[in-house]
Motif scaffolding. Structure first.
Motif, PDB file in Angstrom:
ATOM      1  N   ASN A  10       3.569   9.434  -6.582  1.00  0.00           N
ATOM      2  CA  ASN A  10       2.927   8.797  -5.445  1.00  0.00           C
ATOM      3  C   ASN A  10       1.937   9.699  -4.733  1.00  0.00           C
ATOM      4  O   ASN A  10       1.581   9.474  -3.585  1.00  0.00           O
ATOM      5  N   GLU A 100     -10.152   3.081  -7.147  1.00  0.00           N
ATOM      6  CA  GLU A 100      -9.163   2.779  -6.110  1.00  0.00           C
ATOM      7  C   GLU A 100      -8.383   1.516  -6.486  1.00  0.00           C
ATOM      8  O   GLU A 100      -7.170   1.448  -6.297  1.00  0.00           O
ATOM      9  N   LYS A 101      -9.082   0.534  -7.041  1.00  0.00           N
ATOM     10  CA  LYS A 101      -8.410  -0.674  -7.514  1.00  0.00           C
ATOM     11  C   LYS A 101      -7.410  -0.330  -8.615  1.00  0.00           C
ATOM     12  O   LYS A 101      -6.295  -0.851  -8.661  1.00  0.00           O
ATOM     13  N   GLU A 102      -7.842   0.551  -9.524  1.00  0.00           N
ATOM     14  CA  GLU A 102      -6.969   0.968 -10.620  1.00  0.00           C
ATOM     15  C   GLU A 102      -5.744   1.711 -10.087  1.00  0.00           C
ATOM     16  O   GLU A 102      -4.622   1.519 -10.567  1.00  0.00           O
ATOM     17  N   LEU A 103      -5.958   2.549  -9.072  1.00  0.00           N
ATOM     18  CA  LEU A 103      -4.852   3.299  -8.476  1.00  0.00           C
ATOM     19  C   LEU A 103      -3.840   2.340  -7.837  1.00  0.00           C
ATOM     20  O   LEU A 103      -2.628   2.513  -7.994  1.00  0.00           O
ATOM     21  N   LYS A 104      -4.332   1.329  -7.145  1.00  0.00           N
ATOM     22  CA  LYS A 104      -3.441   0.345  -6.537  1.00  0.00           C
ATOM     23  C   LYS A 104      -2.661  -0.422  -7.605  1.00  0.00           C
ATOM     24  O   LYS A 104      -1.486  -0.743  -7.426  1.00  0.00           O
ATOM     25  N   ARG A 105      -3.329  -0.718  -8.717  1.00  0.00           N
ATOM     26  CA  ARG A 105      -2.646  -1.405  -9.811  1.00  0.00           C
ATOM     27  C   ARG A 105      -1.533  -0.537 -10.382  1.00  0.00           C
ATOM     28  O   ARG A 105      -0.428  -1.019 -10.661  1.00  0.00           O
ATOM     29  N   TYR A 107       0.120   1.801  -8.818  1.00  0.00           N
ATOM     30  CA  TYR A 107       1.211   1.850  -7.854  1.00  0.00           C
ATOM     31  C   TYR A 107       2.085   0.613  -7.955  1.00  0.00           C
ATOM     32  O   TYR A 107       3.314   0.685  -7.900  1.00  0.00           O
ATOM     33  N   ALA A 108       1.438  -0.565  -8.092  1.00  0.00           N
ATOM     34  CA  ALA A 108       2.193  -1.817  -8.194  1.00  0.00           C
ATOM     35  C   ALA A 108       3.049  -1.826  -9.452  1.00  0.00           C
ATOM     36  O   ALA A 108       4.213  -2.234  -9.426  1.00  0.00           O
ATOM     37  N   GLN A 111       5.996   0.573  -8.991  1.00  0.00           N
ATOM     38  CA  GLN A 111       7.017   0.010  -8.114  1.00  0.00           C
ATOM     39  C   GLN A 111       7.889  -0.968  -8.883  1.00  0.00           C
ATOM     40  O   GLN A 111       9.119  -0.954  -8.763  1.00  0.00           O
TER      41      GLN A 111
END
Length: 222
Positions: A10, A100-105, A107-108, A111
Motif C-alpha cells: 500500500n 493513477e487509474k492503474e494504481l487505483k485498479r 488497490y481494488a 483488496q
C-alpha cells in the motif's frame, strides 16, 4: 517509460526521473539536475518529492539522477515554457493520470485478493475439521486433506500442485495461494466448500472426485 509505479503493497507512488524529463523536454540532463537543485522549495517538500539516485552511463560510469513524484515533476516543469514544453507537460499530466487509474485498479484488486485470502483460510479450517469429524479413522486419514487439495488444483487448473508451484516460482514454504488471483482463490474456496458438504453427506473420496470433475465440466460447458 515516462511514469511508473514504485513501492510495495500500500505504499505505491507514481514517479518519473530527471533523465526522462531531460529526454522528453529536449534538455541536457545536467541542466535538469541543476534545475532540481536550484528549486526554491522547502526542505520537507524536497525530501518528500525528490529522491537522489544514480545510473550507469554508456561508458560504464555511475552518474547522478533524481526520481520525482508527480508533485515534484509539476513544480520542476512549471517554469518550462514554449509550445513544445506545453505539449510535453500535457503528455506527462496525461501519463500520470492514466497511471493513477492503474494504481487505483491495483488497490481494488489487492483488496479483493486479501478478502478472498482471508476467506480461504476459514474455508480450509472448515474442510480439515470436517475430515476430522466425519471421516473414519484409518492410516490414510492424515492424507485426506492434501489429497483433496491436489484434486481441487488438478480439477480447476488442469495441472498438479507441483506443476503449479514450478510455473509460479513458489519457493520453500511459500503457499501457491499467495500467487493466485482473487478469482482463482474464490474458485478454490467454492470447491473446498463443496467437498466439505459432500463429506458431511457421507461420500467417499472416489465419489467426490467424480462429482466435482463432472461439476466442473458442466460449468465450463454452460
Amino acid at each position: 517509460m515516462l511514469v511508473k509505479i514504485s513501492g510495495k503493497k500500500n505504499e505505491e507512488i507514481l514517479i518519473t526521473t530527471s533523465r526522462d524529463v531531460a529526454k522528453v523536454f529536449g534538455k541536457e540532463h545536467n541542466k535538469v539536475l541543476r534545475d532540481i537543485r536550484e528549486l526554491e522549495c522547502s526542505k520537507g517538500f524536497r525530501l518528500s518529492n525528490f529522491g537522489q539516485s544514480s545510473y550507469t552511463n554508456a561508458q560504464g560510469k555511475e552518474q547522478p539522477c533524481y526520481h520525482m513524484t508527480r508533485d515534484g515533476f509539476t513544480l520542476l516543469v512549471m517554469g518550462y515554457t514554449g509550445e513544445k514544453a506545453m505539449q510535453f507537460k500535457e503528455s506527462y499530466i496525461h501519463a500520470f493520470n492514466e497511471m493513477e487509474k492503474e494504481l487505483k485498479r491495483l488497490y481494488a484488486e489487492r483488496q479483493q485478493w486479501e478478502i478472498e485470502r482471508a476467506k480461504g483460510i476459514l474455508v480450509r479450517h472448515i474442510l480439515t475439521d470436517t475430515i476430522k469429524m466425519k471421516v473414519a479413522d484409518s492410516p490414510n486419514k492424515k492424507f485426506m486433506y492434501p489429497n483433496y487439495t491436489k484434486l481441487i488444483y488438478k480439477t480447476l487448473f488442469g495441472k498438479t500442485l507441483k506443476e503449479l508451484q514450478q510455473e509460479y516460482g513458489v519457493k520453500g514454504k511459500e503457499s501457491i495461494r499467495d500467487y493466485l488471483t482473487a478469482e482463482q482463490l474464490k474458485d478454490i474456496e467454492s470447491t473446498e466448500m463443496l467437498v466439505s458438504s459432500l463429506i458431511n453427506c457421507g461420500w467417499g473420496y472416489d465419489k467426490i472426485k467424480e462429482f466435482i470433475q463432472q461439476n466442473l465440466i458442466q460449468k465450463l460447458a454452460s
